[in-house]
Design an enzyme around this catalytic site. Structure first.
Site, PDB file in Angstrom:
ATOM      1  N   CYS A  16       1.714 -36.316  73.449  1.00 24.52           N
ATOM      2  CA  CYS A  16       2.744 -36.772  72.521  1.00 24.52           C
ATOM      3  C   CYS A  16       3.824 -37.537  73.267  1.00 24.52           C
ATOM      4  CB  CYS A  16       3.418 -35.580  71.821  1.00 24.52           C
ATOM      5  SG  CYS A  16       2.300 -34.469  70.949  1.00 24.52           S
TER       6      CYS A  16
ATOM      7  N   ASP B  37      28.817 -69.771  86.376  1.00 25.33           N
ATOM      8  CA  ASP B  37      28.727 -70.177  84.973  1.00 25.33           C
ATOM      9  C   ASP B  37      30.123 -70.277  84.367  1.00 25.33           C
ATOM     10  OD1 ASP B  37      26.847 -70.332  82.431  1.00 25.33           O
ATOM     11  OD2 ASP B  37      28.504 -68.987  81.917  1.00 25.33           O
TER      12      ASP B  37
END
Length: 498
Positions: free
Chosen positions: A34, A448
């Site tokens: 599971c 940037d």
């Protein structure tokens, strides 16, 4: 993480979905495995054992739980935050390399022997490349069985199985149900039990899927960035969905991705169903769906400057790409120009050199041209300064000749070094390719303009060197810090289109 038994037990007992995909719980008394968040009553700790992959569970003889469907868990974040051999191998396996080229092909791409690759995967994941690819084929088969009306024989070959018998045996072994029973369980209608050998599976059709992710997920910058930078003909925002064309191993496709509260709705139109697992893998990478946002945000939140940004809109992802070479070419087209100008340059290339496609559901017209198709273009036809023209044609030539390889298996640092050696490649271009194309979670853009402007407004150092030093505390998640810094601006990339 699967080796930390105490932590795994706590995660299972609390049904913590954040750990889905990190490890799998096999129950000794029932013979099933599971995901940690399985809704059934947790077994006694003494009956639990833990594995790092679904393939390892299957190799150990455990069957997938019918309630929690562990094979559909989000992928492990490990493979997208590391650049070592195992992580690169897992990215290539997800991209279908073992099915197309075998283990020798996988090893050749990684630069190791087949034995070395097998040994390292087994040591970390409890399963070798063939078992990992088999688990992926089983998941693809289940998806096609439950969501299409295709004959079982076509599904078998579309999922990558060599024979119908292998397909039947694998589905029964993994899911404890025959393919027909799986379809009946999903649709409530009896399935045909007959199967004949199919022709090559080139059936064109649309499939609707649900792509899971670890919560939270903030779709604003993710879809906003993709929509704002979309190249006409290749990408579009239509009716609340980001749509784009895909160049795939056996043909082409179109993906439509729509954000939902608990999943991403994915509609795939494929020319060849054998491309399904690759298309899914690339869409997941594009949207960074296997990230662990809790771990990322917890570390960034520790910085008092970033904490308010994270608390305001947690779960930001890094918008990535479905084609690393395409993104690198587009990054050069976008050097020192506006987003609108970069889209115009790219659209001209697409119209002149892209491969036409049909899109009955929208306005997509072409695949983005490959480096090979661009290798013959006249440099004088590029409406850009001569120096950038040289940068673009040099990159095209290196990609077309195979001198430079950019892909899911790329070594991030080595690729960055090779990019910086090309004419016209500065840190910004190399780092944005590292961040968005290659998937380096620690790529940083201190030069940037948007990052520097945000830093200045937040009281952070705004010079590249000082900002890089200040950002050391954000490692290894600096690419995600960039998303939070960009989000302080009013640029369209930060907003979900309406």
């Amino acid at each position: 993480m699967h080796s930390d038994r105490e932590r795994c037990v706590r995660a299972v007992q609390s049904k913590d979905a954040r750990f889905d995909g990190w490890f799998f719980t096999a129950v000794l008394t029932t013979g099933i495995y599971c995901r940690p968040s399985c809704p059934v009553v947790p077994p006694k700790p003494g009956n639990m054992t833990f594995y790092p992959s679904a393939a390892a569970c299957q190799q150990a003889g455990f069957r997938a739980c019918k309630r929690c469907r562990p094979d559909t868990s989000p992928g492990s974040p490990e493979w997208n935050q590391r650049a070592d051999l195992v992580a690169r191998a897992m990215r290539l396996i997800a991209d279908g390399v073992v099915d197309r080229e075998g283990v020798p092909g996988l090893a050749a791409r990684l630069g190791y022997s087949s034995r070395q690759v097998e040994r390292q995967l087994r040591a970390e994941l409890g399963a070798g490349p063939l078992a990992l690819a088999r688990a992926q084929r089983a998941q693809t088969a289940r998806l096609l069985i439950e969501t299409t009306a295709l004959p079982m024989a076509e599904i078998a070959f579309a999922a990558g199985f060599a024979s119908i018998r292998t397909f039947n045996d694998t589905v029964r072994e993994v899911y404890a149900l025959s393919p027909g029973d799986l379809r009946t369980r999903a649709t409530g209608r009896p399935a045909s039990r007959t199967a004949t050998a199919p022709t090559t599976p080139t059936t064109r059709g649309a499939l609707s899927l649900r792509l899971p992710f670890r919560a939270p997920l903030n779709p604003d910058n993710l879809f906003g960035h993709l929509a704002a930078t979309a190249v006409p003909g290749v990408e579009e925002w239509r009716d609340g969905s980001y749509r784009r064309t895909l160049r795939l191993p056996y043909g082409h496709g179109i993906a439509a991705l729509t954000p939902r509260p608990d999943h991403i709705a994915c509609r795939l139109t494929l020319g060849d169903l054998r491309d399904l697992p690759v298309a899914i893998s690339r869409c997941r990478r594009l949207l960074d769906l296997d990230a662990d946002p809790v771990a990322i945000d917890d570390q960034l939140r520790a910085d008092p400057v970033l904490a308010p940004l994270v608390d305001k809109a947690p779960g930001r992802r890094v918008p990535r790409t479905v084609d690393e070479a395409e993104f690198a070419l587009r990054a050069v087209l976008g050097q020192q120009v506006s987003t609108a100008a970069a889209r115009t340059h790219a659209a001209r290339l697409v119209t002149a050199h892209g491969e036409p496609v049909d899109d009955p559901e929208g306005g997509l017209t072409h695949l983005f041209p490959s480096a090979g198709a661009l290798a013959t273009l006249d440099p004088e036809s590029l409406a850009m300064p001569r120096t950038r023209r040289t940068t673009f044609t040099t990159l095209v030539r290196q990609l077309a000749d195979g001198e430079l390889h950019l892909g899911a298996d790329s070594d991030w640092q080595e690729s960055r070094t090779r990019l910086l050696a090309l004419p016209g490649f500065g840190p910004w271009t190399a780092d944005v390719i590292s961040m968005r194309a290659l998937g380096d979670p620690d790529a940083f853009l201190p030069t940037d303009l948007g990052v520097r402007r945000a830093a200045r407004e937040l009281g952070l150092p705004s010079t590249p060197a000082a900002l890089t030093a200040r950002a050391a505390a954000w490692r290894p998640w600096r690419a995600y810090a960039v998303q939070y810094l960009w989000a302080t601006d009013s640029h369209p990339i930060n907003f979900l289109p309406v």
